[in-house]
Design a protein around this motif. Structure first.
Motif, PDB file in Angstrom:
ATOM      1  N   ALA A  52      -9.171 -19.097 -41.427  1.00 16.95           N
ATOM      2  CA  ALA A  52     -10.237 -18.760 -40.490  1.00 16.95           C
ATOM      3  C   ALA A  52     -10.901 -20.013 -39.941  1.00 16.95           C
ATOM      4  N   ALA A  53     -10.597 -21.178 -40.533  1.00 14.66           N
ATOM      5  CA  ALA A  53     -11.176 -22.421 -40.046  1.00 14.66           C
ATOM      6  C   ALA A  53     -10.682 -22.745 -38.638  1.00 14.66           C
ATOM      7  N   LYS A 112      -6.114 -35.513 -34.167  1.00 19.88           N
ATOM      8  CA  LYS A 112      -7.006 -34.810 -33.229  1.00 19.88           C
ATOM      9  C   LYS A 112      -7.220 -33.345 -33.591  1.00 19.88           C
ATOM     10  N   VAL A 113      -6.233 -32.726 -34.294  1.00 21.43           N
ATOM     11  CA  VAL A 113      -6.329 -31.272 -34.498  1.00 21.43           C
ATOM     12  C   VAL A 113      -6.695 -30.867 -35.921  1.00 21.43           C
ATOM     13  N   ARG A 114      -6.507 -31.774 -36.890  1.00 13.70           N
ATOM     14  CA  ARG A 114      -6.726 -31.411 -38.286  1.00 13.70           C
ATOM     15  C   ARG A 114      -8.166 -30.948 -38.522  1.00 13.70           C
ATOM     16  N   MET A 165      -8.822 -18.246 -51.673  1.00  8.16           N
ATOM     17  CA  MET A 165      -9.165 -17.451 -50.482  1.00  8.16           C
ATOM     18  C   MET A 165      -8.365 -17.925 -49.274  1.00  8.16           C
ATOM     19  N   ARG A 166      -7.130 -17.433 -49.176  1.00 10.97           N
ATOM     20  CA  ARG A 166      -6.250 -17.830 -48.077  1.00 10.97           C
ATOM     21  C   ARG A 166      -6.856 -17.480 -46.717  1.00 10.97           C
ATOM     22  N   ASN A 188      -6.165 -24.430 -44.105  1.00 11.50           N
ATOM     23  CA  ASN A 188      -4.783 -24.259 -44.527  1.00 11.50           C
ATOM     24  C   ASN A 188      -3.876 -25.207 -43.737  1.00 11.50           C
ATOM     25  N   ARG A 189      -2.854 -25.750 -44.424  1.00 10.76           N
ATOM     26  CA  ARG A 189      -2.030 -26.762 -43.752  1.00 10.76           C
ATOM     27  C   ARG A 189      -0.796 -26.222 -43.042  1.00 10.76           C
ATOM     28  N   TRP A 190      -0.357 -24.971 -43.381  1.00 10.79           N
ATOM     29  CA  TRP A 190       0.920 -24.526 -42.799  1.00 10.79           C
ATOM     30  C   TRP A 190       0.940 -24.491 -41.266  1.00 10.79           C
ATOM     31  N   PRO A 191      -0.179 -24.180 -40.589  1.00 10.43           N
ATOM     32  CA  PRO A 191      -0.085 -24.186 -39.116  1.00 10.43           C
ATOM     33  C   PRO A 191       0.269 -25.570 -38.564  1.00 10.43           C
TER      34      PRO A 191
END
Lengths: 242, 111
Positions: free
Chosen positions: A7-8, A100-102, A1-2, A107-110
């Motif tokens: 959406a996280a 701080k942002v993870r 579910m990409r 999804n990791r691409w951003p």
């Protein structure tokens, strides 16, 4: 579910981050890029080269080293090595920003997109202001900030480039001087231990000496030679102090 | 035109890829690396020396636009900038402003 994964992150924070580009840090950065644009004119490498480094390198010391070597006709390999050595310092900044942002499970691409914007300014802002932003909004917030800052700096590069020609010679020289002066004083501002001051002194002494004998490799020799000497002396001094 | 493409190629290979690789490594190693470790301490020394040498080079042998000022004026300006940085309690903005004003004044009045 990409779709569920991405959406996280709460992307509604993107414009909010872009708006925070207007501030003291953004202003200081704009002045630096104005000076950088003037320096690009001084190097005689063309505005397109200056803007290309602003978009693809996005770290002023690396940008200036790249263009300095392009202007002097240095070989690609020596230039690549010198630039990459100035860029290693970005690694710890990215590590700190990522912590701080993870968002777990997202999804990791951003992250791979955001990391391109990480340099001193974004790192400082991430340290100072990001705590107040809720976690799901942090990555979009910083990405918006990065996009806004980069767009502004492309314009500032062009403005500085043209100002350097339009301004009277002495004022143009002052504009060109802005970047080396900012870099040099920043070295003192970022210095925390004796090693850092030794590294500044070693670079100032060894760089010009090497320039006389090996003009193509002066920055590399000053960096590797001077930096290592500073590190070794600093370490010995630190161990004695214990 | 081929010269322009050559410049862009140089920038991408020597500047962009060599910079981005460290950012990507930062993302990949984010959970495993110590940002204050010994290796990165050495790297910081090397990067500091490169930038210091770059600045010294621009002061000692500038290109066309900056070359209208004298060597003395540029050295005075840099020293004034560092001095004002410390006088104004480590304020980078004050130091940079002072060095640029000092360059203007030194070039205008001295040479």
């Amino acid at each position: 579910m990409r779709a569920g994964d991405t959406a996280a992150y709460d992307w509604s924070a993107l414009p909010q981050g872009a708006r925070s580009a207007v501030g003291v840090a953004g202003l200081v950065m704009a002045a630096s890029f104005l000076g950088f644009g003037a320096l690009v004119r001084d190097f005689g490498v063309g505005l397109h080269s200056g803007i290309a480094t602003t978009v693809t390198v996005w770290a002023l010391p690396g940008q200036v080293v790249t263009l300095d070597m392009l202007a002097r006709g240095t070989g690609v390999a020596a230039a690549a090595l010198a630039v990459t050595l100035t860029a290693v310092r970005l690694l710890p900044m990215v590590v700190l920003v990522m912590s701080k942002v993870r968002v777990e499970g997202a999804n990791r691409w951003p992250l791979y997109f955001l990391c391109h914007f990480v340099a001193v300014t974004i790192w400082r802002i991430a340290e100072d202001e990001i705590e107040a932003v809720e976690r799901a909004k942090r990555l979009p917030w910083l990405t918006g900030l990065g996009l806004a800052l980069m767009s502004t700096m492309i314009v500032m590069t062009a403005v500085g480039y043209h100002l350097a020609q339009l301004a009277p010679p002495l004022l143009a020289a002052c504009l060109v001087f802005l970047t080396p002066s900012f870099f040099f004083i920043s070295l003192f501002a970022n210095a925390r231990i004796s090693m850092d001051y030794l590294a500044i002194a070693a670079g100032v002494v060894i760089g010009p000496l090497c320039h006389r004998y090996y003009p193509q490799l002066d920055l590399l020799a000053a960096g590797l030679g001077g930096g290592t000497i500073a590190y070794v002396i600093g370490r010995i001094a630190r161990n004695r102090g214990r | 035109m081929s010269g322009d493409l050559g410049s862009i190629g140089f920038i991408v290979v020597a500047g962009a890829l060599t910079t981005y690789v460290w950012r990507v490594l930062g993302v990949m190693l984010a959970e495993r690396i110590d940002p204050e470790g010994e290796l990165l301490l050495w790297v910081r020394c090397v990067a500091t020396s490169i930038v210091a040498a770059l600045c010294a080079g621009i002061v000692l042998s500038p290109n066309r636009i900056l070359a209208v000022t004298s060597l003395d004026a540029r050295i005075i300006a840099m020293a004034a900038g560092v001095a004002c940085f410390y006088i104004f309690r480590c304020n980078t903005g004050a130091g940079v402003a002072a060095s640029v004003v000092a360059l203007f004044a030194a070039a205008w009045f001295v040479a």
